[in-house]
Design an enzyme around this catalytic site. Sequence first.
Site: not given
Ligand code: UDP
Ligand code: MG
Length: 194
Positions: A53, A93, A156, A159, A170
């Site tokens: 990211k 997303y 974080n 991805h 994806e």
């Molecule tokens: N995210 C955020 N706040 C939250 C939860 C998610 O900013 O409370 C962001 C974070 O960058 C995350 C992305 O949204 O990686 C996608 O969320 P997902 O639940 O799919 O998590 P991932 O699959 O990336 O672990």
């Molecule tokens: Mg995810």
Amino acid sequence: MLLQRVMFLPLLSPWSRQTTRNVIARFPAVQLAHFRSNSSVANVKERTLIAVKPDGVQRRLVGQIIRRFERRGFKLVGLKMLQVSEELLSQHYCQLTQKPFYSSLVDYMTSGPVVAMVWEGHNVVQSSRVMVGPTNPAAAPAGTVRGDFSLHVSRNVVHASDSLEGAQREIELWFQGKDLVKWDCWDQTLTCEK
Ligand code: UDP
Ligand code: MG
């Protein structure tokens, strides 16, 4: 005779692995036999989307993240750097568009370039989720990408697709088929059972 000799090269101590590669490169018939044997390796076609990211790119973490996947034994089959559009993000997303953090997520993901990759190998979807760690870095163990390089859920670093179906969806969203390279890793039989 030559083929038999080459097949047993790794067992002959004066011959290094580099010597084996040189011989294989010089004799097309041997090269063909080599790739034919590799193509029988089962269950290595699973693929996943990994994306560094914008915070990871800005912090020059791309190399370290690639290194972890290479070191594990996965095979890179697609790689590109891009400025992500809001349109692509809304599809990527699609399950999160109603979440309260969605607009800040879009701001974050469009704040700079992203490096997107497709990695291939046995159980790569599940293994890469373990390597990346939980969504919230506060819960991510040391040794995971998020546990080692990040603090907050909104930054974080990386991805990783979370399921086989998600990975396929994806990858099709981020890459065209022609941009994915089909190639044989020479060490495939060492990292995976035949
Ligand atoms: N995210 C955020 N706040 C939250 C939860 C998610 O900013 O409370 C962001 C974070 O960058 C995350 C992305 O949204 O990686 C996608 O969320 P997902 O639940 O799919 O998590 P991932 O699959 O990336 O672990
Ligand atoms: Mg995810």
